[in-house]
Design a protein around this motif. Structure first.
Motif, mmCIF file in Angstrom:
data_model
loop_
_atom_site.group_PDB
_atom_site.id
_atom_site.type_symbol
_atom_site.label_atom_id
_atom_site.label_comp_id
_atom_site.label_asym_id
_atom_site.label_seq_id
_atom_site.Cartn_x
_atom_site.Cartn_y
_atom_site.Cartn_z
ATOM 1 N N THR A 3 32.639 49.171 31.723
ATOM 2 C CA THR A 3 33.562 48.336 32.615
ATOM 3 C C THR A 3 34.187 48.941 34.022
ATOM 4 O O THR A 3 34.506 48.327 34.858
ATOM 5 C CB THR A 3 34.622 47.547 31.859
ATOM 6 O OG1 THR A 3 35.368 48.550 31.407
ATOM 7 C CG2 THR A 3 34.282 46.649 30.797
ATOM 8 N N ARG A 4 33.835 50.337 33.717
ATOM 9 C CA ARG A 4 34.564 51.116 35.021
ATOM 10 C C ARG A 4 33.542 50.819 36.345
ATOM 11 O O ARG A 4 34.199 50.594 37.196
ATOM 12 C CB ARG A 4 34.455 52.547 34.718
ATOM 13 C CG ARG A 4 35.501 53.023 33.769
ATOM 14 C CD ARG A 4 35.698 54.422 33.587
ATOM 15 N NE ARG A 4 36.660 54.843 34.595
ATOM 16 C CZ ARG A 4 37.804 55.485 34.422
ATOM 17 N NH1 ARG A 4 38.440 55.160 33.170
ATOM 18 N NH2 ARG A 4 38.774 55.823 35.030
ATOM 19 N N ASP B 33 31.421 48.749 39.009
ATOM 20 C CA ASP B 33 31.102 47.408 39.341
ATOM 21 C C ASP B 33 30.092 47.136 39.104
ATOM 22 O O ASP B 33 29.844 45.941 38.758
ATOM 23 C CB ASP B 33 31.608 47.573 40.614
ATOM 24 C CG ASP B 33 33.133 48.019 41.379
ATOM 25 O OD1 ASP B 33 33.737 48.380 40.306
ATOM 26 O OD2 ASP B 33 33.251 48.010 42.241
ATOM 27 N N LEU C 252 29.546 46.295 35.065
ATOM 28 C CA LEU C 252 30.564 45.149 34.952
ATOM 29 C C LEU C 252 30.106 43.915 35.565
ATOM 30 O O LEU C 252 30.124 42.826 34.773
ATOM 31 C CB LEU C 252 32.045 45.254 35.617
ATOM 32 C CG LEU C 252 33.186 44.402 35.300
ATOM 33 C CD1 LEU C 252 33.362 43.988 33.833
ATOM 34 C CD2 LEU C 252 34.509 44.537 35.921
ATOM 35 N N ALA D 75 38.319 37.362 31.903
ATOM 36 C CA ALA D 75 39.194 38.538 32.592
ATOM 37 C C ALA D 75 38.150 39.428 33.311
ATOM 38 O O ALA D 75 38.556 39.928 34.445
ATOM 39 C CB ALA D 75 39.519 39.222 31.241
ATOM 40 N N HIS D 76 37.050 39.650 32.779
ATOM 41 C CA HIS D 76 35.943 40.399 33.689
ATOM 42 C C HIS D 76 35.873 39.818 35.110
ATOM 43 O O HIS D 76 35.407 40.430 36.017
ATOM 44 C CB HIS D 76 34.806 40.517 32.783
ATOM 45 C CG HIS D 76 34.744 41.608 31.748
ATOM 46 N ND1 HIS D 76 34.146 41.406 30.527
ATOM 47 C CD2 HIS D 76 35.680 42.393 31.898
ATOM 48 C CE1 HIS D 76 34.495 42.296 29.848
ATOM 49 N NE2 HIS D 76 35.454 42.924 30.512
ATOM 50 N N GLU E 104 37.866 38.085 36.807
ATOM 51 C CA GLU E 104 38.931 38.406 37.755
ATOM 52 C C GLU E 104 38.960 39.795 38.080
ATOM 53 O O GLU E 104 39.414 40.237 39.203
ATOM 54 C CB GLU E 104 40.189 38.087 36.910
ATOM 55 C CG GLU E 104 40.788 36.523 37.188
ATOM 56 C CD GLU E 104 41.473 36.204 35.978
ATOM 57 O OE1 GLU E 104 42.311 36.910 35.264
ATOM 58 O OE2 GLU E 104 41.607 34.846 35.940
ATOM 59 N N ASP E 105 38.726 40.711 37.232
ATOM 60 C CA ASP E 105 38.677 42.086 37.337
ATOM 61 C C ASP E 105 37.679 42.533 38.573
ATOM 62 O O ASP E 105 37.845 43.170 39.696
ATOM 63 C CB ASP E 105 38.027 43.168 36.287
ATOM 64 C CG ASP E 105 39.199 43.148 35.374
ATOM 65 O OD1 ASP E 105 40.212 42.989 35.412
ATOM 66 O OD2 ASP E 105 38.803 43.480 34.160
ATOM 67 N N GLN F 96 38.931 41.126 41.967
ATOM 68 C CA GLN F 96 39.989 42.163 42.320
ATOM 69 C C GLN F 96 39.372 43.391 43.058
ATOM 70 O O GLN F 96 39.878 43.734 43.930
ATOM 71 C CB GLN F 96 40.810 42.470 41.285
ATOM 72 C CG GLN F 96 41.895 43.327 41.778
ATOM 73 C CD GLN F 96 43.007 44.143 40.717
ATOM 74 O OE1 GLN F 96 42.570 43.796 39.594
ATOM 75 N NE2 GLN F 96 43.819 44.856 41.116
ATOM 76 N N ARG F 97 38.272 43.882 42.513
ATOM 77 C CA ARG F 97 37.690 45.103 42.782
ATOM 78 C C ARG F 97 36.982 44.743 44.310
ATOM 79 O O ARG F 97 37.178 45.585 45.113
ATOM 80 C CB ARG F 97 36.769 45.504 41.939
ATOM 81 C CG ARG F 97 37.266 46.102 40.693
ATOM 82 C CD ARG F 97 36.430 46.665 39.655
ATOM 83 N NE ARG F 97 36.793 46.738 38.362
ATOM 84 C CZ ARG F 97 35.974 47.276 37.484
ATOM 85 N NH1 ARG F 97 34.878 47.825 37.578
ATOM 86 N NH2 ARG F 97 36.687 47.478 36.303
ATOM 87 N N GLU G 119 37.940 42.500 46.416
ATOM 88 C CA GLU G 119 39.005 42.333 47.285
ATOM 89 C C GLU G 119 39.707 43.714 47.910
ATOM 90 O O GLU G 119 40.049 43.690 49.030
ATOM 91 C CB GLU G 119 39.888 41.377 46.693
ATOM 92 C CG GLU G 119 41.258 41.277 47.455
ATOM 93 C CD GLU G 119 41.125 40.552 48.858
ATOM 94 O OE1 GLU G 119 40.143 40.190 48.982
ATOM 95 O OE2 GLU G 119 42.243 40.494 49.593
ATOM 96 N N GLU G 120 39.590 44.702 46.803
ATOM 97 C CA GLU G 120 39.995 45.891 47.146
ATOM 98 C C GLU G 120 39.307 46.691 47.961
ATOM 99 O O GLU G 120 39.498 47.355 49.180
ATOM 100 C CB GLU G 120 40.244 46.680 45.854
ATOM 101 C CG GLU G 120 41.587 46.289 44.979
ATOM 102 C CD GLU G 120 41.834 47.070 44.031
ATOM 103 O OE1 GLU G 120 42.911 47.127 43.282
ATOM 104 O OE2 GLU G 120 40.657 47.515 43.265
#
Lengths: 401, 370
Positions: free
Chosen positions: A281-282, A284, A287, A304-305, A307-308, A311-312, A314-315
Motif C-alpha cells: 500500500t505504500r 500509489d 494501491l 479506506a484505500h 480515501e488514502d 488524500q495522496r 490531493e497532497e
C-alpha cells in the motif's frame, strides 16, 4: 385557551425573536469544529516512525565529509547520488530521488556539468517525468562521450516513452557495438512493442534471454519486457507467467507486480489482485490497482484505500506535482466514475508520455466520457505508430463508431 | 467565517489517520493565519525528514520513539527556526516556535510546531524565506496555506523558490460590501439590538403607558429616525476605530454590546429614556467598535482606507435596511393589537434581554454557557 387573532399576530412577532435567540445561543454553544490536532504521545517508548533501511544521515558525517560534500568533488557527489538512486530503484520511495539530486549539490544547477553528472541528472529527471530535460542532458552527455552505452540506452528508453521511435531505433543501433547483446535486444524489443512488431521483438528477446550467463537483475528487467510484449499480443496467460517468474526471482520488483496486477484486472481475477497487492500500500500505483480490485469485489477495505488515494493525490496537487497523472486519471475513471475529469488528466498526461498505458487510459476515458473527438490526437498517434494491442484496437473501434 | 475557513483548510490538509503509509516526496506543511502582530499557525515537519538532518534515532535501532524526539526537541526547534524567516519592509519579525506534539500524515508522523511571528507594526506585507532541508533533499517542498480574513492562498516553497510574499489580496469593492451584509446578518447581536429598539416603534408613551401610535406614517418616521441614529453612531465609531484613533479592547466592546441590548430591552419594560433616538445613538456608538473588529480581520493597512470603510459600511446598511423592511409589515400588524403593549412587548423584550444576559456573562467572563 383560545387565541384571538391579535394574539396570533403577537406571536408573529415574538416567535421569530425567540427563534433568533435560540439560534444565537446554539451558535455560541457550538463553535466551529476543530481540525485534527497534534497529540503528545503517551510515553517515551511510543514508536513514532520506523525508518526505511539505510538513511545517509548528514548528522553522522565527520566534519571532513561535510567539507567534502560542499567542495567540487565530482566523484564523491556522483557516487553518493548513485547510491541514493539505487535506493530509489529498490524502494520506489521518491524521497531518495530528492536526496540523489541534493547529493549532486551545485553540479545539479550547472548548465554544463561533467558527463557522469549529466547522465545521473537525466536519470533523476526521467524519474520525475521531466523527459525533455532528461533528453537534453543525455544529448549533451553523448556529445561529450558518444560511446557511453548507459546514456544511449537511457536515451532510447526516453525516446520510446515520447513516441519518437525512429530516433530510439537509432540509439539501439548505436548501442550494438558498445554493449552486451541483451541490452541491444531489450532496446530494440521495447521499440518493437510499441510499433506493431511485438511478435518479432518477443522472439528475439526470448532467444537472448536463454543465454545462461545473465545476472538476476538484468533477467528480471528483460523478462518484464517479455511479459509486456506477450500482453501486447493479447497472450495474457503467457504474460502472467512471465510476470510471475520475475516476481519469484525479484520479489521487490514493483514494476512487474503492477504489470501482473493489470493482466489479472483485465481478466477480472480481482481476488488474486487483492492477494498480490494487499501489503503493497505504500506505492500509489500499486494501491490504486489494489483499490480497483477491492471495488470490483466489494471488499470492505475499499473505502479506506479509496480515501488514502484521494488524500495522496490531493497532497501531490498541493505540492504542485504531476508525476502521477496517469494513475490519477485511472483513479478518476475506475474509482470515481469521473470520465470527464479522467479524460482531461489523461490528455495532459499524453502530452508528457506516450506509452501504451498512456494511450489506453486516454482512450478509455474518452469512451466513458463519450467524447471521442477529444481523443483524436491519441487515436492518430496510435494508428501512425502501429500499436497492435487488441484492447487498444478495440477501444479505437468503439470510439470511431 | 475566518474560523470556518481555517477549519476547512486544516481538515483538507490534514485529513489524517491514513491507514496505509505512503511513499511520498518530502513535504512540510505550514498553515498560517494573519494576526494583528504578524502571522501565526502550525508547521508540520516529517520525522523521516528530520532524521537525516538532526539525528533522532539515537540508539540506531531504526525507529524513532517519543523519548528520542522529546530529548532532541530543543535541537530540532533551533534547527527549524534557523531555516524559516519572516520580514517586513521595516525589519525582521520575531519567530516563536513551540513544539505541539506529533501529528500523522499520509506517509508517517510529523512533528507539529506552533508558529508565531511578531512583526514591526504597520509594515506592509510579510516576506517569508524558507530554507529547510533543500540541502538534503532537493525535491523537498513546503506547502503553505495562508489565510487572511476571507481569502486563503496556497503557496509552495521549493529549492528554486525559497522566498514568498504573503500578499494581501485586496478584496474587490463588491466583496467588501458583501462582507458588511454578511456581518450584519450573521451578527445576531446587532440585529437583536435593532430589534429591541424597534419593538416599541408602533407605540407611543403617554402618561406612563404604552399606547398605539396614531397612524402608520408616524411609525415609519419613528423607525427611520431610530435606524438613522443607530447608523450615524456606529458609522462614526467604525471610522474612528478603523483609523486607530480610538482603540478599545475587543472583550470590552463585545461585552458592552451585549449590555447595550440589555439596556435597550430594559428600557422597553421600564421606560426611562423617552426618546429611542438617544438610546439608538448612544449605544450605537458601541456597535461601531464591534464592526471595526471585523474590518481589522480583513485588514485595512496599506490600501484605500476610505474605499474599504465605505464599502463595508454600505454593506452593513444594506443588510440592516433589509431587516427593517422585513420587519415593517409585522410592525404594521402589531400596531392595532390590543395585547401588544401589555403582552407582546414585555415578552419579546424579556426574551431579548435574557439572550443578551447570556452573551454578557459569556463575553465578560470569557466562558461558554451551553
Amino acid at each position: 385557551m383560545e387565541f384571538s387573532s391579535k394574539q396570533r399576530r403577537l406571536w408573529l412577532f415574538a416567535a421569530p425573536l425567540l427563534l433568533l435567540g435560540v439560534a444565537a445561543a446554539v451558535t455560541l454553544a457550538h463553535p466551529a469544529p476543530a481540525s485534527a490536532v497534534p497529540y503528545i504521545p503517551r510515553g517515551d517508548e511510543e514508536v513514532l516512525e520506523t525508518l526505511p533501511g539505510p538513511v545517509a544521515n548528514a548528522w553522522l558525517r565527520t566534519p571532513a565529509e561535510t567539507a567534502a560534500s560542499t567542495t567540487l568533488d565530482v566523484a564523491a557527489a556522483v557516487s553518493r547520488a548513485r547510491a541514493e538512486l539505487t535506493l530509489y530503484q529498490q524502494s520506489a520511495d521518491p524521497r531518495y530521488l530528492g536526496r540523489a539530486e541534493a547529493a549532486l549539490g551545485t553540479f545539479w544547477d550547472e548548465p554544463a556539468p561533467p558527463e557522469p553528472v549529466l547522465v545521473l541528472r537525466a536519470r533523476i529527471r526521467q524519474s520525475n517525468h521531466e523527459f525533455l530535460g532528461a533528453l537534453g542532458d543525455l544529448d549533451h552527455a553523448l556529445m561529450l562521450s558518444p560511446d557511453d552505452g548507459q546514456a544511449l540506452l537511457d536515451r532510447a528508453s526516453i525516446r520510446t516513452v515520447l513516441g519518437r521511435y525512429d530516433a530510439a531505433r537509432e540509439d539501439c543501433r548505436a548501442l550494438e557495438r558498445l554493449t552486451a547483446r541483451l541490452y541491444v535486444v531489450v532496446c530494440r524489443a521495447s521499440v518493437a512493442g510499441s510499433t506493431g512488431a511485438a511478435a518479432s521483438g518477443y522472439a528475439e528477446l526470448s532467444r537472448a534471454l536463454s543465454s545462461p550467463r545473465i545476472e538476476t537483475d538484468d533477467k528480471c528487467w528483460a523478462e518484464s519486457l517479455l511479459g509486456e510484449l506477450a500482453s501486447r499480443l493479447g497472450q495474457r496467460a503467457r504474460a502472467e507467467a512471465h510476470f510471475r517468474s520475475v516476481l519469484t526471482a525479484c520479489p521487490t520488483d514493483s514494476y512487474a507486480r503492477g504489470a501482473l496486477a493489470d493482466v489479472l484486472l483485465d481478466l477480472d481475477r480481482n481476488a488474486e489482485v487483492v492477494a498480490l497487492l494487499a501489503d503493497q500500500t505504500r506505492q500509489d500505483a500499486l494501491l490504486l490497482r489494489l483499490a480497483i480490485a477491492e471495488r470490483r469485489s466489494h471488499a470492505p477495505e475499499f473505502k479506506a484505500h479509496f480515501e488514502d488515494l484521494s488524500q495522496r493525490f490531493e497532497e501531490a496537487r498541493l505540492r504542485g506535482s504531476s508525476v502521477h497523472r496517469r494513475e490519477e486519471a485511472r483513479f478518476e475513471l475506475e474509482l470515481r466514475d469521473a470520465g470527464e475529469r479522467a479524460l482531461t488528466l489523461a490528455l495532459e498526461n499524453f502530452q508528457v508520455q506516450r506509452e501504451v498505458a498512456d494511450v489506453r487510459i486516454a482512450l478509455e476515458s474518452a469512451l466513458t466520457a463519450r467524447q471521442p473527438a477529444r481523443a483524436r490526437d491519441v487515436i492518430a498517434f496510435a494508428r501512425s505508430s502501429g500499436l497492435e494491442d487488441p484492447r487498444i484496437l478495440g477501444l479505437m473501434a468503439s470510439l470511431s463508431r | 467565517m475566518k474560523r470556518a475557513l481555517t477549519g476547512l483548510v486544516c481538515a483538507l490538509l490534514l485529513l489524517l489517520a491514513a491507514r496505509a503509509s505512503a511513499h511520498k516526496p518530502s513535504d512540510s506543511y505550514l498553515i498560517l493565519q494573519r494576526t494583528a502582530a504578524g502571522a501565526s499557525g502550525r508547521w508540520d515537519i516529517a520525522l523521516r525528514d528530520l532524521e537525516p538532518a538532526v539525528g533522532l534515532d539515537r540508539d540506531h535501532d531504526g525507529m524513532i520513539n517519543w523519548g528520542e524526539l522529546r530529548e532532541r526537541l530543543p535541537i530540532v526547534t533551533a534547527y527549524a527556526s534557523a531555516r524559516l524567516h519572516a520580514s517586513t519592509a521595516r525589519g525582521a519579525c520575531t519567530l516563536t516556535l513551540a513544539p505541539q506534539g506529533v501529528v500523522p500524515h499520509s506517509d508517517g508522523k510529523y512533528l507539529a510546531l506552533g508558529v508565531d511571528w511578531s512583526c514591526p507594526r504597520d509594515a506592509g506585507p510579510i516576506v517569508l524565506r524558507y530554507d529547510l532541508l533543500f540541502d538534503l533533499d532537493a525535491q523537498h517542498r513546503c506547502v503553505l496555506r495562508y489565510s487572511d480574513g476571507d481569502t486563503t492562498q496556497a503557496l509552495v516553497f521549493s529549492k528554486a523558490r525559497r522566498g514568498l510574499t504573503l500578499s494581501h489580496v485586496a478584496p474587490r469593492f463588491a466583496a467588501i460590501v458583501r462582507l458588511g451584509i454578511e456581518h450584519i446578518l450573521s451578527g445576531y447581536d446587532h440585529l437583536l439590538f435593532l430589534g429591541a429598539l424597534l419593538l416599541p416603534a408602533v407605540l407611543r408613551r403617554r402618561d406612563g403607558k404604552w399606547l398605539p401610535a396614531s397612524d402608520f406614517r408616524s411609525v415609519l418616521l419613528d423607525v427611520l429616525r431610530t435606524v438613522t441614529a443607530f447608523t450615524v453612531a456606529h458609522s462614526l465609531t467604525l471610522a474612528l476605530s478603523a483609523a486607530h484613533w480610538v482603540v478599545l479592547p475587543s472583550r470590552f466592546v463585545e461585552s458592552a454590546i451585549a449590555a447595550s441590548i440589555i439596556l435597550a430591552a430594559l428600557n422597553n419594560l421600564f421606560p426611562v429614556l423617552d426618546a429611542d433616538r438617544s438610546l439608538a445613538f448612544g449605544l450605537g456608538l458601541l456597535h461601531g467598535f464591534g464592526f471595526a473588529a471585523v474590518l481589522a480581520d480583513v485588514g485595512l493597512a496599506g490600501r484605500s482606507f476610505v474605499h474599504t470603510l465605505f464599502g463595508f459600511n454600505l454593506g452593513v446598511e444594506i443588510g440592516q435596511l433589509a431587516v427593517v423592511i422585513a420587519l415593517l409589515p409585522v410592525l404594521h400588524l402589531l400596531r392595532r393589537s390590543r395585547h401588544y403593549p401589555k403582552l407582546g412587548l414585555p415578552i419579546a423584550s424579556t426574551v431579548v434581554m435574557l439572550v443578551a444576559c447570556v452573551w454578557l456573562v459569556e463575553r465578560a467572563f470569557d466562558l461558554k454557557i451551553s
